[in-house]
Design a protein around this motif. Sequence first.
Motif, short mmCIF file in Angstrom:
data_model
loop_
_atom_site.label_atom_id
_atom_site.label_comp_id
_atom_site.label_asym_id
_atom_site.label_seq_id
_atom_site.Cartn_x
_atom_site.Cartn_y
_atom_site.Cartn_z
N GLU A 137 0.82 -1.21 0.00
CA GLU A 137 0.00 0.00 0.00
C GLU A 137 0.85 1.26 0.00
OE1 GLU A 137 -3.98 -1.78 2.28
OE2 GLU A 137 -2.54 -0.55 3.40
N VAL A 138 1.91 1.26 0.77
CA VAL A 138 2.77 2.44 0.82
C VAL A 138 3.47 2.65 -0.52
CG1 VAL A 138 4.81 3.44 1.92
CG2 VAL A 138 3.06 2.35 3.32
N ILE A 139 3.90 1.55 -1.17
CA ILE A 139 4.48 1.68 -2.51
C ILE A 139 3.44 2.25 -3.47
CG2 ILE A 139 5.45 0.43 -4.47
CD1 ILE A 139 6.54 -1.63 -2.48
N ARG A 140 2.23 1.70 -3.43
CA ARG A 140 1.16 2.15 -4.34
C ARG A 140 0.87 3.63 -4.17
NH1 ARG A 140 -1.74 4.22 -7.11
NH2 ARG A 140 -3.55 3.46 -8.31
N MET A 141 0.87 4.11 -2.94
CA MET A 141 0.54 5.51 -2.68
C MET A 141 1.67 6.46 -3.06
SD MET A 141 -1.68 5.29 0.86
CE MET A 141 -2.12 7.02 0.79
N ALA A 142 2.84 5.92 -3.36
CA ALA A 142 3.96 6.76 -3.78
C ALA A 142 3.86 7.16 -5.25
CB ALA A 142 5.28 6.05 -3.52
N PHE A 143 2.90 6.57 -5.96
CA PHE A 143 2.78 6.83 -7.39
C PHE A 143 1.38 7.34 -7.75
CE2 PHE A 143 6.15 3.71 -7.02
CZ PHE A 143 7.10 4.19 -7.91
N PRO A 144 1.29 8.16 -8.77
CA PRO A 144 -0.03 8.60 -9.23
C PRO A 144 -0.75 7.44 -9.92
CG PRO A 144 1.65 9.34 -10.76
CD PRO A 144 2.38 8.74 -9.58
N ASP A 145 -2.07 7.54 -10.01
CA ASP A 145 -2.84 6.48 -10.67
C ASP A 145 -2.40 6.26 -12.11
OD1 ASP A 145 -4.29 6.17 -8.35
OD2 ASP A 145 -6.00 7.37 -9.01
N SER A 146 -1.89 7.31 -12.74
CA SER A 146 -1.50 7.20 -14.14
C SER A 146 -0.35 6.23 -14.36
CB SER A 146 -1.11 8.59 -14.68
OG SER A 146 -0.04 9.14 -13.93
N ALA A 147 0.42 5.95 -13.30
CA ALA A 147 1.53 5.00 -13.43
C ALA A 147 1.03 3.59 -13.69
CB ALA A 147 2.39 5.04 -12.18
N PHE A 148 -0.27 3.37 -13.48
CA PHE A 148 -0.84 2.04 -13.63
C PHE A 148 -1.88 1.97 -14.75
CE2 PHE A 148 0.47 2.94 -9.31
CZ PHE A 148 1.38 1.93 -9.08
N ASP A 149 -1.88 2.99 -15.60
CA ASP A 149 -2.82 3.01 -16.73
C ASP A 149 -2.57 1.88 -17.71
OD1 ASP A 149 -4.12 5.21 -15.76
OD2 ASP A 149 -3.11 6.67 -17.07
N ASP A 150 -1.35 1.33 -17.70
CA ASP A 150 -1.03 0.25 -18.62
C ASP A 150 -1.45 -1.12 -18.09
OD1 ASP A 150 0.75 -0.03 -16.56
OD2 ASP A 150 2.55 -0.05 -17.80
N GLY A 151 -2.15 -1.13 -16.94
CA GLY A 151 -2.60 -2.40 -16.36
C GLY A 151 -1.63 -3.00 -15.37
N SER A 152 -0.50 -2.35 -15.13
CA SER A 152 0.45 -2.86 -14.15
C SER A 152 -0.11 -2.68 -12.74
CB SER A 152 1.79 -2.14 -14.29
OG SER A 152 1.62 -0.74 -14.16
N ARG A 153 0.44 -3.40 -11.80
CA ARG A 153 -0.14 -3.39 -10.45
C ARG A 153 0.93 -3.67 -9.40
NH1 ARG A 153 -1.40 -9.16 -9.57
NH2 ARG A 153 -0.96 -10.25 -11.51
N ILE A 154 0.65 -3.21 -8.19
CA ILE A 154 1.43 -3.56 -7.01
C ILE A 154 0.65 -4.66 -6.31
CG2 ILE A 154 2.55 -2.71 -4.93
CD1 ILE A 154 3.45 -1.26 -7.44
N THR A 155 1.29 -5.78 -6.01
CA THR A 155 0.54 -6.91 -5.47
C THR A 155 1.31 -7.62 -4.36
OG1 THR A 155 -0.52 -9.03 -6.04
CG2 THR A 155 1.49 -8.46 -7.23
N TYR A 156 0.58 -8.34 -3.54
CA TYR A 156 1.17 -9.20 -2.51
C TYR A 156 0.53 -10.59 -2.58
CZ TYR A 156 -3.17 -7.76 -0.26
OH TYR A 156 -4.50 -7.51 0.00
N LYS A 157 -0.09 -10.90 -3.72
CA LYS A 157 -0.84 -12.13 -3.88
C LYS A 157 0.07 -13.34 -3.80
CE LYS A 157 -4.03 -14.50 -7.02
NZ LYS A 157 -4.71 -14.43 -8.34
N TRP A 158 -0.29 -14.30 -2.98
CA TRP A 158 0.49 -15.52 -2.82
C TRP A 158 0.43 -16.35 -4.10
CZ3 TRP A 158 4.03 -15.99 0.54
CH2 TRP A 158 4.60 -17.24 0.83
N GLY A 159 1.58 -16.82 -4.55
CA GLY A 159 1.65 -17.59 -5.78
C GLY A 159 1.73 -16.72 -7.02
N ASP A 160 1.74 -15.41 -6.84
CA ASP A 160 1.80 -14.46 -7.95
C ASP A 160 3.25 -14.00 -8.10
OD1 ASP A 160 0.97 -12.80 -9.94
OD2 ASP A 160 -0.32 -11.54 -8.72
#
Length: 371
Positions: A137-160
């Motif tokens: 969450e802290v990493i995600r909040m360091a970037f504007p929403d536009s940084a993820f317009d390409d569908g990229s994501r910050i995740t903690y999903k197990w097995g991902d």
Amino acid sequence: MAVVTGGSANSLVELYKPQSAPKVLYTWPHLMENGTLAQLQAMDAATGARTWETLWGAGFNNAQRTHHELDRFHLTSANLQHSWPALSLHTGAGGTRMPYAVSFHTHGASCASSIAVRVGGQNGDLEEQSMHRGVAEVIRMAFPDSAFDDGSRITYKWGDCFDGDGPENFVNAASAFSNGIQLEQSFGWITANHDGVQTRGPVVAAAVRSVFDCLSEPADASSAPWYYGNVTSGGTGYHTSGLCPGFIADVDITHAWSAAHAMYPGIQNCPANGGANGRAHVDLYREQTAAGGQKRWYRIGGGRMDYDASCNPTLKVLNTAGIWETNSTLFNPTAADTTVNANQTVRFRAVIRAFKADGTTPLPAFFNVSG
């Protein structure tokens, strides 16, 4: 940083910067992976008064990611802990383990291209999931929403992507609690331009560092042991008084009976302080002690608080798809995590990053633990 081994062009190199009161070990085990050397250099340049952190990095020192060099010099995390002299000081028999350890890696085709950063490590599918979510969450909040317009994501999903969960993984072996944090980063995403001055990699590293700055510094305010506690910042001096960008509040709870305790953090006096349509990010922790006596902050809850025009907060968390969702259940700690047994004293910590609607002007904050 001191060069421990190597140092000449196109050679293997080990870099090490210990500090006097280490609590956090930050590591970059494969410096030939694009983007990681820039992170190490940025953190080294900004060490400042951080006596609690130790930096370590190793790899083929031309910082060029090629299949040839990765095949030859990419030691796995399981094989690293006894492969480098300085690292073995913290992972070998009798090594100086720290409460927290973090490793920075990059991934290529081995992980989904949509994964900008994956937060993993030991027990990430169990008791450490809240900690991994908080870092994400802290990493995600360091970037504007536009940084993820390409569908990229910050995740903690197990097995991902790579989980980093093995006990032989050096970052877990370096932690006194056997629970390190392993970051898998898309080298294409972290080497992309952030703001015309720097790439995204150093921004990720600074966000992660801020989490542990807030766990290593003393509290901005605290309450004496009692069966409830309430702490306020009073103003916004906390934002510049230390290296943690948030308000650090410690509350000690003790009493003669066993009970769970509800927790209420957020913007202090929201209407009066101009908090309408503001936002806060909260991390809630409980102090733990390892068998060897070392202490750490174990994350038990938290997330984002979005305030409306009437200062009513909506509790949100970052889900495993990298999207903010309304979820008060995951935000609030469980009864088990907030229970204080009879004649026991437990210290809880809240780290609150509170801002006005502009997202940059800090606001006063509070932390209340009910009786």
